[in-house]
Design a protein around this motif. Structure first.
Motif, PDB file in Angstrom:
ATOM      1  N   LYS A  60       0.842  -1.206   0.000  1.00  0.00           N
ATOM      2  CA  LYS A  60       0.000   0.000   0.000  1.00  0.00           C
ATOM      3  C   LYS A  60       0.877   1.257   0.000  1.00  0.00           C
ATOM      4  O   LYS A  60       0.618   2.217  -0.725  1.00  0.00           O
ATOM      5  N   ARG A  82       2.455   1.678  -3.394  1.00  0.00           N
ATOM      6  CA  ARG A  82       1.475   2.200  -4.358  1.00  0.00           C
ATOM      7  C   ARG A  82       1.283   3.696  -4.165  1.00  0.00           C
ATOM      8  O   ARG A  82       1.188   4.456  -5.111  1.00  0.00           O
ATOM      9  N   ALA A  83       1.200   4.119  -2.903  1.00  0.00           N
ATOM     10  CA  ALA A  83       0.997   5.548  -2.608  1.00  0.00           C
ATOM     11  C   ALA A  83       2.183   6.372  -3.073  1.00  0.00           C
ATOM     12  O   ALA A  83       2.029   7.506  -3.519  1.00  0.00           O
ATOM     13  N   LEU A  84       3.363   5.799  -2.988  1.00  0.00           N
ATOM     14  CA  LEU A  84       4.565   6.542  -3.382  1.00  0.00           C
ATOM     15  C   LEU A  84       4.766   6.555  -4.888  1.00  0.00           C
ATOM     16  O   LEU A  84       5.508   7.378  -5.401  1.00  0.00           O
ATOM     17  N   ASN A  85       4.104   5.630  -5.577  1.00  0.00           N
ATOM     18  CA  ASN A  85       4.202   5.622  -7.035  1.00  0.00           C
ATOM     19  C   ASN A  85       3.351   6.753  -7.575  1.00  0.00           C
ATOM     20  O   ASN A  85       2.153   6.644  -7.713  1.00  0.00           O
ATOM     21  N   MET A  86       3.997   7.868  -7.886  1.00  0.00           N
ATOM     22  CA  MET A  86       3.246   9.083  -8.194  1.00  0.00           C
ATOM     23  C   MET A  86       2.915   9.250  -9.657  1.00  0.00           C
ATOM     24  O   MET A  86       2.258  10.185 -10.032  1.00  0.00           O
ATOM     25  N   GLU A  87       3.413   8.370 -10.481  1.00  0.00           N
ATOM     26  CA  GLU A  87       3.159   8.535 -11.920  1.00  0.00           C
ATOM     27  C   GLU A  87       1.709   8.270 -12.257  1.00  0.00           C
ATOM     28  O   GLU A  87       1.119   7.376 -11.729  1.00  0.00           O
ATOM     29  N   LEU A 127      10.496  14.183  -5.605  1.00  0.00           N
ATOM     30  CA  LEU A 127       9.105  14.530  -5.278  1.00  0.00           C
ATOM     31  C   LEU A 127       8.655  15.750  -6.091  1.00  0.00           C
ATOM     32  O   LEU A 127       7.571  15.751  -6.679  1.00  0.00           O
ATOM     33  N   ARG A 159       8.328  14.897  -9.867  1.00  0.00           N
ATOM     34  CA  ARG A 159       7.174  14.046 -10.202  1.00  0.00           C
ATOM     35  C   ARG A 159       5.839  14.740 -10.002  1.00  0.00           C
ATOM     36  O   ARG A 159       4.820  14.246 -10.460  1.00  0.00           O
ATOM     37  N   PHE A 194       1.677  12.394   6.352  1.00  0.00           N
ATOM     38  CA  PHE A 194       1.139  11.613   5.247  1.00  0.00           C
ATOM     39  C   PHE A 194       0.969  10.164   5.705  1.00  0.00           C
ATOM     40  O   PHE A 194       1.925   9.536   6.158  1.00  0.00           O
ATOM     41  N   ARG A 195      -0.253   9.652   5.601  1.00  0.00           N
ATOM     42  CA  ARG A 195      -0.571   8.335   6.148  1.00  0.00           C
ATOM     43  C   ARG A 195      -0.835   7.267   5.078  1.00  0.00           C
ATOM     44  O   ARG A 195      -1.508   6.274   5.334  1.00  0.00           O
ATOM     45  N   PHE A 196      -0.375   7.529   3.857  1.00  0.00           N
ATOM     46  CA  PHE A 196      -0.499   6.557   2.764  1.00  0.00           C
ATOM     47  C   PHE A 196      -1.953   6.167   2.478  1.00  0.00           C
ATOM     48  O   PHE A 196      -2.223   5.068   2.049  1.00  0.00           O
ATOM     49  N   GLN A 197      -2.877   7.091   2.759  1.00  0.00           N
ATOM     50  CA  GLN A 197      -4.285   6.776   2.487  1.00  0.00           C
ATOM     51  C   GLN A 197      -4.672   7.091   1.044  1.00  0.00           C
ATOM     52  O   GLN A 197      -5.747   6.729   0.605  1.00  0.00           O
ATOM     53  N   CYS A 198      -3.807   7.815   0.353  1.00  0.00           N
ATOM     54  CA  CYS A 198      -4.017   8.083  -1.067  1.00  0.00           C
ATOM     55  C   CYS A 198      -2.637   8.165  -1.707  1.00  0.00           C
ATOM     56  O   CYS A 198      -1.629   8.023  -1.014  1.00  0.00           O
ATOM     57  N   LYS A 199      -2.609   8.407  -3.041  1.00  0.00           N
ATOM     58  CA  LYS A 199      -1.305   8.519  -3.697  1.00  0.00           C
ATOM     59  C   LYS A 199      -0.624   9.805  -3.208  1.00  0.00           C
ATOM     60  O   LYS A 199      -1.293  10.796  -2.903  1.00  0.00           O
ATOM     61  N   LEU A 200       0.695   9.784  -3.173  1.00  0.00           N
ATOM     62  CA  LEU A 200       1.432  10.959  -2.699  1.00  0.00           C
ATOM     63  C   LEU A 200       1.152  12.169  -3.600  1.00  0.00           C
ATOM     64  O   LEU A 200       1.013  13.299  -3.116  1.00  0.00           O
ATOM     65  N   SER A 201       1.019  11.910  -4.922  1.00  0.00           N
ATOM     66  CA  SER A 201       0.733  13.010  -5.845  1.00  0.00           C
ATOM     67  C   SER A 201      -0.631  13.623  -5.548  1.00  0.00           C
ATOM     68  O   SER A 201      -0.814  14.839  -5.642  1.00  0.00           O
TER      69      SER A 201
END
Lengths: 148, 182
Positions: free
Chosen positions: A140, A143-148, B11, B14, B51-58
């Motif tokens: 998870k 996936r969250a760090l995959n920003m593309e 970061l 991207r 940031f709690r990884f609940q969504c994409k970082l972007s």
């Protein structure tokens, strides 16, 4: 042919997806006005898709401050301590059982083999669930760090 | 990211396109654009531990961009979502109505630059929030749920705003082509 024009929602949906019910298609084939409306939406969508992506007139990388704020690593450390303790305890218990098997063997005397098997299966199952949760959390985060 | 400039650079690289889209759509050619972008990235680095990884970082960076722009616009008391949907937009309901204006195929006649200019011109009729939603949905191809995460608006409201924005743009496009007499 259905004489009533398509509503805006039908027009927009059809222009985006091209999927609609047969009555809408039937109306569209015979109605020049609705065809113009659909074409207008399709043209609009293509204009938006092809529009140039704005570019910042400065280098965004230069905005990175010299001193980046430190990350609080306490939360992740806490989780690793927990797993370390868990696996360490399992390892110690297993090693102890192997070394002192002769002395502790009496504990298991009188216990039927299937009870030991059930205990082992339960313990292995719990360990597997824990490992799967750890793996899913890791996936998870990736996936969250995959920003593309 | 403690002192890790490489991770910070990655970061920024991207996310800068998405941040640029939001800043440009929300602010247009506002002179504060650079300051605001810096503010967005400063906030991103400052709040990264939350940031709690609940969504994409972007998506999370986009959320910061959107709220920062929104705060900025509210400071200047600019109109954010009101849209003129007057009688000029209403259309007839039966086939007996005359058809006005014709649109050339998108692939024909006009270059991408010209189409971009037309769209830019048409977009000026839209408030910043609508412009941003349209871009995120159609250009960046984000889902309604991702846009909800970025803007904090309910899914129904996002869909409603998108619907209205498309309708206004479509009417402007039809008017544009009937005026241009193409």
């Amino acid at each position: 042919m259905n004489q009533v024009h398509l509503n805006e929602e039908q027009l927009q949906d059809y222009a985006i997806t091209g999927i609609t019910d047969p009555s809408v298609v039937q109306h569209l084939t015979g109605c020049a006005r609705c065809q113009v409306q659909v074409k207008a939406y399709q043209t609009l969508y293509s204009y938006i898709r092809e529009a140039k992506t704005p570019i910042l007139d400065f280098k965004a990388e230069e905005l990175i401050p010299d001193r980046l704020p430190a990350i609080n690593k306490e939360d992740s450390k806490e989780a690793w301590y927990l797993y370390g303790f868990l696996f360490g305890a399992i390892g110690l218990l297993t090693a102890g059982a192997v070394v002192f098997w002769g002395s502790i063997r009496w504990i298991f005397t009188g216990i039927v083999p299937w009870a030991i098997i059930i205990g082992f299966v339960l313990f292995s199952g719990l360990l597997m669930v824990q490992l799967m949760e750890l793996y899913n959390t890791y996936r998870k985060k990736l996936r969250a760090l995959n920003m593309e | 990211m403690d002192g890790d400039r490489h991770a910070a650079t990655l970061l920024v690289r991207r996310t800068e396109k998405l941040v640029a889209q939001i800043v440009f759509k929300m602010l247009g050619n506002h002179p504060d654009r650079k300051d605001l972008t810096q503010d967005i990235y400063l906030k991103t680095f400052r709040y990264l531990p939350r940031f709690r990884f609940q969504c994409k970082l972007s998506t999370w960076v986009a959320q910061i961009s959107y709220t920062t722009c929104l705060d900025h616009l509210q400071k200047y008391r600019l109109e954010l979502i009101t849209i003129s949907t007057g009688d000029e937009l209403s259309l007839g309901n039966t086939c007996s109505q005359e058809i006005s204006g014709d649109i050339p195929d998108a692939s024909q006649l006009l270059s991408i630059k010209e189409r971009s200019e037309i769209l830019e011109k048409l977009s000026t009729t839209l408030p910043p929030v609508y412009r941003t939603l349209i871009t995120l949905f159609h250009k960046e191809e984000l889902s309604v749920e991702e846009i909800r995460d970025i803007t904090g608006l309910p899914v129904g409201t996002v869909k409603n705003y998108l619907f209205r924005a498309r309708k206004v743009l479509k009417e402007s496009l039809l008017n544009h082509y009937s005026k241009e007499d193409l």
